[in-house]
Design a protein around this motif. Structure first.
Motif, mmCIF file in Angstrom:
data_model
loop_
_atom_site.group_PDB
_atom_site.id
_atom_site.type_symbol
_atom_site.label_atom_id
_atom_site.label_comp_id
_atom_site.label_asym_id
_atom_site.label_seq_id
_atom_site.Cartn_x
_atom_site.Cartn_y
_atom_site.Cartn_z
ATOM 1 N N ARG A 297 8.257 -0.769 -11.511
ATOM 2 C CA ARG A 297 7.483 0.268 -10.837
ATOM 3 C C ARG A 297 7.628 1.661 -11.456
ATOM 4 O O ARG A 297 7.544 2.654 -10.763
ATOM 5 N N LYS A 298 7.874 1.750 -12.734
ATOM 6 C CA LYS A 298 8.007 3.041 -13.403
ATOM 7 C C LYS A 298 6.617 3.639 -13.630
ATOM 8 O O LYS A 298 5.761 3.019 -14.244
ATOM 9 N N LEU A 299 6.370 4.860 -13.139
ATOM 10 C CA LEU A 299 5.090 5.532 -13.332
ATOM 11 C C LEU A 299 5.141 6.384 -14.595
ATOM 12 O O LEU A 299 6.091 7.126 -14.812
ATOM 13 N N ILE A 300 4.111 6.247 -15.426
ATOM 14 C CA ILE A 300 4.052 6.990 -16.685
ATOM 15 C C ILE A 300 2.657 7.576 -16.860
ATOM 16 O O ILE A 300 1.695 7.107 -16.253
ATOM 17 N N ASP A 301 2.532 8.603 -17.714
ATOM 18 C CA ASP A 301 1.225 9.096 -18.130
ATOM 19 C C ASP A 301 0.719 8.152 -19.211
ATOM 20 O O ASP A 301 1.440 7.859 -20.169
ATOM 21 N N ILE A 302 -0.520 7.683 -19.073
ATOM 22 C CA ILE A 302 -1.089 6.716 -20.012
ATOM 23 C C ILE A 302 -2.183 7.409 -20.815
ATOM 24 O O ILE A 302 -3.226 7.755 -20.264
ATOM 25 N N PRO A 303 -1.956 7.618 -22.123
ATOM 26 C CA PRO A 303 -2.958 8.307 -22.939
ATOM 27 C C PRO A 303 -4.045 7.358 -23.446
ATOM 28 O O PRO A 303 -3.857 6.141 -23.484
ATOM 29 N N LEU A 304 -5.160 7.937 -23.869
ATOM 30 C CA LEU A 304 -6.198 7.187 -24.566
ATOM 31 C C LEU A 304 -5.664 6.877 -25.956
ATOM 32 O O LEU A 304 -5.061 7.722 -26.602
ATOM 33 N N TYR A 305 -5.883 5.674 -26.429
ATOM 34 C CA TYR A 305 -5.347 5.260 -27.723
ATOM 35 C C TYR A 305 -6.009 6.015 -28.867
ATOM 36 O O TYR A 305 -7.224 6.134 -28.937
ATOM 37 N N ARG B 175 0.811 -1.219 0.000
ATOM 38 C CA ARG B 175 0.000 0.000 0.000
ATOM 39 C C ARG B 175 0.847 1.273 0.000
ATOM 40 O O ARG B 175 0.331 2.357 -0.174
ATOM 41 N N SER B 176 2.158 1.148 0.183
ATOM 42 C CA SER B 176 3.004 2.339 0.108
ATOM 43 C C SER B 176 3.302 2.715 -1.346
ATOM 44 O O SER B 176 3.790 3.798 -1.607
ATOM 45 N N GLN B 177 3.009 1.807 -2.280
ATOM 46 C CA GLN B 177 3.273 2.076 -3.689
ATOM 47 C C GLN B 177 1.965 2.324 -4.436
ATOM 48 O O GLN B 177 0.996 1.582 -4.275
ATOM 49 N N ARG B 178 1.963 3.363 -5.250
ATOM 50 C CA ARG B 178 0.777 3.705 -6.036
ATOM 51 C C ARG B 178 0.755 2.863 -7.309
ATOM 52 O O ARG B 178 1.747 2.752 -8.011
ATOM 53 N N LEU B 179 -0.402 2.295 -7.609
ATOM 54 C CA LEU B 179 -0.589 1.566 -8.857
ATOM 55 C C LEU B 179 -1.030 2.519 -9.963
ATOM 56 O O LEU B 179 -0.530 2.472 -11.080
ATOM 57 N N MET B 180 -1.977 3.431 -9.613
ATOM 58 C CA MET B 180 -2.529 4.316 -10.635
ATOM 59 C C MET B 180 -3.230 5.501 -9.981
ATOM 60 O O MET B 180 -3.791 5.374 -8.899
ATOM 61 N N ALA B 181 -3.202 6.634 -10.670
ATOM 62 C CA ALA B 181 -3.964 7.820 -10.263
ATOM 63 C C ALA B 181 -4.633 8.367 -11.515
ATOM 64 O O ALA B 181 -4.058 8.310 -12.609
ATOM 65 N N PHE B 182 -5.844 8.904 -11.365
ATOM 66 C CA PHE B 182 -6.587 9.407 -12.518
ATOM 67 C C PHE B 182 -7.749 10.254 -12.052
ATOM 68 O O PHE B 182 -8.076 10.288 -10.867
ATOM 69 N N GLU B 183 -8.375 10.941 -13.009
ATOM 70 C CA GLU B 183 -9.599 11.689 -12.747
ATOM 71 C C GLU B 183 -10.759 10.951 -13.397
ATOM 72 O O GLU B 183 -10.584 10.320 -14.442
ATOM 73 N N VAL B 184 -11.920 11.052 -12.767
ATOM 74 C CA VAL B 184 -13.149 10.467 -13.300
ATOM 75 C C VAL B 184 -14.086 11.617 -13.642
ATOM 76 O O VAL B 184 -14.301 12.505 -12.821
ATOM 77 N N ASP B 185 -14.613 11.609 -14.854
ATOM 78 C CA ASP B 185 -15.620 12.580 -15.280
ATOM 79 C C ASP B 185 -16.757 11.781 -15.895
ATOM 80 O O ASP B 185 -16.636 11.237 -16.995
ATOM 81 N N LYS C 242 -6.505 11.820 -17.474
ATOM 82 C CA LYS C 242 -5.250 12.174 -16.801
ATOM 83 C C LYS C 242 -4.690 11.001 -16.004
ATOM 84 O O LYS C 242 -4.406 11.114 -14.812
ATOM 85 N N ILE C 243 -4.505 9.875 -16.679
ATOM 86 C CA ILE C 243 -4.055 8.645 -16.023
ATOM 87 C C ILE C 243 -2.546 8.667 -15.856
ATOM 88 O O ILE C 243 -1.802 8.952 -16.789
ATOM 89 N N ASN C 244 -2.096 8.339 -14.667
ATOM 90 C CA ASN C 244 -0.692 8.156 -14.366
ATOM 91 C C ASN C 244 -0.604 6.832 -13.641
ATOM 92 O O ASN C 244 -1.202 6.653 -12.584
ATOM 93 N N GLY C 245 0.102 5.854 -14.244
ATOM 94 C CA GLY C 245 0.135 4.537 -13.635
ATOM 95 C C GLY C 245 1.423 3.798 -13.890
ATOM 96 O O GLY C 245 2.334 4.296 -14.547
ATOM 97 N N VAL C 246 1.471 2.575 -13.382
ATOM 98 C CA VAL C 246 2.650 1.738 -13.494
ATOM 99 C C VAL C 246 2.784 1.242 -14.922
ATOM 100 O O VAL C 246 1.825 0.755 -15.516
ATOM 101 N N ASP C 247 3.985 1.371 -15.465
ATOM 102 C CA ASP C 247 4.300 0.878 -16.800
ATOM 103 C C ASP C 247 4.424 -0.642 -16.715
ATOM 104 O O ASP C 247 5.186 -1.160 -15.915
ATOM 105 N N GLU C 248 3.685 -1.344 -17.553
ATOM 106 C CA GLU C 248 3.720 -2.809 -17.555
ATOM 107 C C GLU C 248 4.917 -3.350 -18.323
ATOM 108 O O GLU C 248 5.017 -4.539 -18.557
ATOM 109 N N GLY C 249 5.829 -2.494 -18.738
ATOM 110 C CA GLY C 249 6.997 -2.922 -19.501
ATOM 111 C C GLY C 249 8.054 -3.579 -18.627
ATOM 112 O O GLY C 249 7.783 -4.046 -17.521
ATOM 113 N N ALA C 250 9.275 -3.584 -19.116
ATOM 114 C CA ALA C 250 10.357 -4.281 -18.439
ATOM 115 C C ALA C 250 10.840 -3.565 -17.180
ATOM 116 O O ALA C 250 11.395 -4.184 -16.287
ATOM 117 N N SER C 251 10.614 -2.260 -17.095
ATOM 118 C CA SER C 251 11.109 -1.512 -15.940
ATOM 119 C C SER C 251 10.270 -1.793 -14.700
ATOM 120 O O SER C 251 9.084 -2.040 -14.777
#
Length: 160
Positions: A63-71, A33-43, A52-61
């Motif tokens: 616990r890297k937090l990245i901004d995740i855009p809508l595709y 619980r000390s590590q954030r998985l994701m933060a975002f706004e709901v509208d 405005k999603i900021n979450g854990v990158d599922e890549g090789a790194s």
């Protein structure tokens, strides 16, 4: 005059209830619980509903937090993590958002859903629950019957 005032107050309260619901949410890692998985706004009024999603990158790194855009197919890049789509359902005071995350598939140029999550927002009571479908899918409506078994809390603050 008194009736007009009462009618005006009633209409104003109905208009307020019909307005869009907005919140800022944070979901912490289920096991740490000390590590954030994701933060975002709901509208609740504007697709894709999750912004405005900021979450854990599922890549090789790790616990890297990245901004995740809508595709966006016209701007899609390989090896980039996207929110592919969001499905919203509603029942009384609760909104349920099913989010599909993944990378762009080479052959179809569509998001290959690898991580699916559901956010259960109880607007009236100001609570939220988070379901990682990779760990437990909502089989036989277990979320509705026994939410404490598969859903962990999300911290959400109303913005409206």
């Amino acid at each position: 005059m008194k009736r007009i005032l009462i009618a005006f107050i009633a209409l104003a309260s109905l208009a307020h209830a019909a307005e869009a619901k907005r919140a800022q949410c944070t979901v912490f890692d289920r096991h740490d619980r000390s590590q954030r998985l994701m933060a975002f706004e709901v509208d609740d009024a504007k697709y894709p509903y999750i912004l405005k999603i900021n979450g854990v990158d599922e890549g090789a790194s790790q616990r890297k937090l990245i901004d995740i855009p809508l595709y966006d197919e016209s701007q899609g890049r390989f090896e980039t993590w996207y929110l592919g789509r969001v499905e919203r359902t509603m029942d009384r005071q609760r909104s349920i958002y099913r989010m599909h995350f993944g990378e762009m598939a080479l052959d179809t140029r569509q998001v290959d859903d690898r991580s699916n999550y559901s956010l259960y927002m109880d607007w009236e009571n100001g609570t939220a629950g988070w379901l990682d479908e990779g760990m437990a899918f909502n089989l036989y409506d277990v979320v509705e019957k026994k939410p404490q078994l598969v859903v962990w809390p999300a911290s959400c603050r109303r913005l409206d």
